[in-house]
Scaffold this active site. Structure first.
Site, short mmCIF file in Angstrom:
data_model
loop_
_atom_site.label_atom_id
_atom_site.label_comp_id
_atom_site.label_asym_id
_atom_site.label_seq_id
_atom_site.Cartn_x
_atom_site.Cartn_y
_atom_site.Cartn_z
N ASP A 83 23.02 -33.51 9.91
CA ASP A 83 24.10 -32.52 9.94
C ASP A 83 25.40 -33.25 9.64
OD1 ASP A 83 22.44 -30.36 10.58
OD2 ASP A 83 22.67 -30.66 12.73
N ASP A 97 21.44 -25.10 6.92
CA ASP A 97 21.75 -24.17 8.00
C ASP A 97 22.57 -22.99 7.49
OD1 ASP A 97 20.50 -25.97 9.75
OD2 ASP A 97 22.39 -26.94 10.27
#
Length: 149
Positions: A83, A97
């Protein structure tokens, strides 16, 4: 990236959204694999550009995160997702995402609008819905107009 709104922050996330379930990474791997297969099978029936876009976004996001789970450390099936997009007082996430969230949002919208996978709405344009087919007013046998079994 955008001063005060978004910035780059590299992390390896062993869990799901908001780092939930860090000890059951293998479950996320299994779920993403199953979801991906179901979406691919569903896409074979899709005849609507909005549905194709929605399911494509979810599939792309699921496959992106699944790739991390399968190929990144600490090992096959339990890898940590990378991330890197940070939002103040919210979360750190990745492009996959974003695809999942946008795709699921579009799926919800299409469902609320009553859009079928072929782009039609029940009862409009395909002969489906109330009054059509066996037992409906248009397809009823003599003496059975408008009745349902």
């Amino acid at each position: 990236m955008v001063d005060g709104l978004l910035w780059w922050q590299f992390i390896r996330n062993p869990g799901a959204a908001f780092s939930l379930g860090e000890s059951i990474t293998w479950v996320f791997t299994l779920v993403m694999a199953v979801v991906s297969v179901v979406i691919v099978r569903t896409l074979l029936r899709v005849r609507s550009a909005p549905w194709a876009l929605a399911l494509g976004l979810v599939l792309g996001g699921a496959l992106g995160n699944l790739t991390d789970r399968l190929l990144r450390q600490p090992g096959f099936g339990v890898g940590h997702v990378v991330d890197f997009i940070a939002v103040p007082r919210f979360a750190i996430f990745n492009v996959a995402d974003c695809g999942v969230v946008a795709g699921v949002g579009l799926v919800v919208l299409l469902t609320l609008l009553g859009r079928e996978l072929d782009g039609t709405r029940p009862g409009r344009g395909t002969g489906s819905g109330p009054g059509a087919g066996p037992g409906g007013a248009l397809g009823a046998a003599p003496g059975e107009e408008g009745t349902r079994a």
